[in-house]
Design an enzyme around this catalytic site. Structure first.
Site, PDB file in Angstrom:
ATOM      1  N   LYS A 121      29.278  79.999  50.850  1.00  0.00           N
ATOM      2  CA  LYS A 121      30.679  80.212  51.223  1.00  0.00           C
ATOM      3  C   LYS A 121      30.822  81.212  52.371  1.00  0.00           C
ATOM      4  O   LYS A 121      31.799  81.176  53.109  1.00  0.00           O
ATOM      5  CB  LYS A 121      31.490  80.620  50.007  1.00  0.00           C
TER       6      LYS A 121
HETATM    7  C1  LIG Z   1      31.171  76.825  45.774  1.00  0.00           C
HETATM    8  C2  LIG Z   1      29.755  76.489  45.462  1.00  0.00           C
HETATM    9  C3  LIG Z   1      29.314  75.151  45.309  1.00  0.00           C
HETATM   10  C4  LIG Z   1      30.253  73.964  45.382  1.00  0.00           C
HETATM   11  O1  LIG Z   1      30.770  73.737  46.668  1.00  0.00           O
HETATM   12  P1  LIG Z   1      32.057  72.802  46.871  1.00  0.00           P
HETATM   13  O2  LIG Z   1      32.442  73.006  48.285  1.00  0.00           O
HETATM   14  O3  LIG Z   1      33.091  73.320  45.911  1.00  0.00           O
HETATM   15  O4  LIG Z   1      31.659  71.405  46.562  1.00  0.00           O
HETATM   16  C5  LIG Z   1      27.971  74.916  45.093  1.00  0.00           C
HETATM   17  N1  LIG Z   1      27.097  75.939  44.965  1.00  0.00           N
HETATM   18  C6  LIG Z   1      27.481  77.231  45.094  1.00  0.00           C
HETATM   19  C7  LIG Z   1      26.473  78.299  44.931  1.00  0.00           C
HETATM   20  C8  LIG Z   1      28.819  77.552  45.353  1.00  0.00           C
HETATM   21  O5  LIG Z   1      29.190  78.846  45.461  1.00  0.00           O
END
Ligand SMILES: *Cc1c(COP(=O)(O)O)cnc(C)c1O
Length: 480
Positions: A121
């Protein structure tokens, strides 16, 4: 570039207009009016670019209301080796999103978790922090970001917004329910504009408070309450860049094709892969991986989209993928329907009333083959076995979410004749308990984060009451 709503609202805002907001006025999600196509000449020119300059080239196709020189400066300020420094031995931090091969030329990890909070993120959120500061200064506005987190999103938002002018973050978390590492990550921040609130309740209580505050239109306007949730278009746009980066790193020239496997929850990450594919990036397969919360896997296998009730959502060892409905999925269905807002409106009338939809036998589902998607899901036992196998065969420790991806990718790898990259969405130290369960040892803590848990922490503990939180926000805003 103008933006439209997936549900057909007449307004056509530009990028900066939707940057600070959330849903379109009709409840739809924003998408560009058309998807820009990338020519072969552009692909050839982009192959050698540094990450920040590649980000500029791609983002400038979606952003026409920030002058090019400013956008390039924002990209260069964001994507630096100092910010994305948590790479494995042998990987180059200057790559920003380095490819770590497990089987050279065939199967690798695309490292997206090298930023300050060790999860993918950061790739988008760090850009958002700089874009917010820029646009708020231009407009002479301020914003108070209000969010609820059970871990990854809140810390990524805080590290992106810390120290930014005109931005304050009020982040609610469930008191005593995050890991010691996650607590330390958030509560040890001493920046004045980052305000942590621990709610004596569950994550759902925290989220309900955020919803209640955001639904109070007067309070929201008076205190300039905003959000940075996963449906934010700028986050999706920023994520498109690393699909191009991964393609260039894994192939020798632009005649080759590639496959990606994406650990998925809210469909934000893989939505960016879908858009890269629509732009003309030579993607052979987009493999969607879920954990036991397999609402998306079910859709791609059967054509039925059936969001779960909160009580049916499982708590798993890949918790950032524990979702009951996939908030970004509407963007994909808009494209699947031939970009027909009437179709999306009809389908989400069902969804918004707690229902489901079934595209079996419709022309929309018939078109799915044009979109490169396949899917699969995995269990806790699969994750443990995959973490063990990757460690034994390659000496690499992967986190539980990446393990969901590798598990599903292995099932599809034999049928592929192109390089396959699994998106590494977190580093293993964030989920150390499961790593210990799998390997009987601890993952490594990056050098600059050792001792984090011993730092002084700053957090206000509060009862799960909407009025208490509102009063707290009002006092804080008035006192500065
Ligand atoms: C947020 C997240 C996901 C999922 O991503 P999306 O964009 O919601 O599909 C997968 N792995 C980790 C570690 C995350 O923080």
């Amino acid at each position: 570039m103008k933006y439209l709503s997936t549900r057909g609202h007449a307004a056509r805002p530009e990028f900066c207009d939707i940057l600070l907001g959330g849903l379109a006025p009709d409840g739809g999600l924003y998408l560009p009016e058309h998807t820009p196509r990338v020519s072969r000449a552009e692909l050839d020119a982009w192959r050698g670019l540094a990450y920040a300059d590649l980000a500029f080239e791609i983002l400038s196709r979606f952003i026409s209301d920030i002058p090019a020189a400013d956008l390039r400066a924002i990209c260069r300020q964001t994507y630096t080796a100092q910010v994305y420094c948590h790479v494995r031995a042998g990987d180059d931090a200057a790559d920003i999103a380095p490819v770590h091969w497990l089987e050279p030329g065939r199967f690798g990890l695309l490292g997206l978790s090298n930023g300050p909070t060790l999860a993918f993120k950061d790739m988008a959120m760090q850009l958002l922090g700089n874009l917010f500061e820029y646009v708020l200064a231009q407009r002479g506005e301020t914003i108070n970001i209000l969010g609820a987190t059970s871990g990854d999103t809140g810390s990524a938002a805080e590290y992106a917004m810390r120290g930014k002018h005109r931005v304050r973050v009020f982040m609610l978390s469930p008191h005593g329910r995050m890991s010691a590492f996650q607590r330390a990550q958030m509560y040890s921040l001493q920046d004045k504009n980052i305000i942590n609130i621990a709610i004596t309740g569950m994550f759902d209580d925290a989220q309900d408070i955020v919803k209640a505050v955001s639904n109070d239109a007067d309070f929201k306007a008076r205190y300039k309450i905003g959000a940075v949730n996963s449906i934010n278009w700028a986050r999706v746009a920023a994520q498109i860049v690393y699909y191009f980066k991964g393609y260039f790193a894994a192939t020798a020239n632009n005649d080759e094709r590639i496959a990606f496997c994406v650990p998925s929850g809210n469909f934000g990450n893989i939505c960016a892969g879908h858009i890269a594919h629509q732009m003309g990036l030579p993607i052979e397969r987009l493999i969607l991986a879920t954990n036991e919360n397999d609402v998306l896997d079910e859709f791609f296998r059967t054509g039925i989209y059936r969001p779960r009730k909160a009580a049916e959502t499982r708590v798993t060892s890949s918790p950032s993928m524990d979702i009951s409905k996939a908030s970004n999925f509407e963007r994909f269905v808009f494209d699947l329907s031939g970009r027909d807002p009437a179709v999306v409106r009809g389908l989400w009338r069902e969804i918004d009333q707690g229902g489901a939809f079934d595209l079996r036998g419709t022309p929309h589902f018939g078109r799915l083959a044009d979109f490169a998607f396949v899917s699969g899901s995995s269990t806790h036992a699969d994750r443990l076995e995959t973490i063990r196998k990757v460690y034994e065969r390659h000496g690499v420790i992967i986190d539980t979410h990446t393990a969901d991806g590798v598990t599903v990718a292995w099932r599809h790898a034999a049928a592929l004749r192109v390089p396959l990259l699994v998106l590494e969405t977190a580093l293993p130290v964030k989920f150390a308990d499961t790593i210990r369960e799998a390997l009987g040892r601890d993952p490594e803590t990056p050098a600059d984060l050792r001792g984090l848990e011993a730092l002084p922490q700053r957090v206000d503990v509060m009862a799960p009451e909407v009025e208490t939180v509102k009063r707290f926000i009002a006092d804080r805003v008035a006192s500065e």
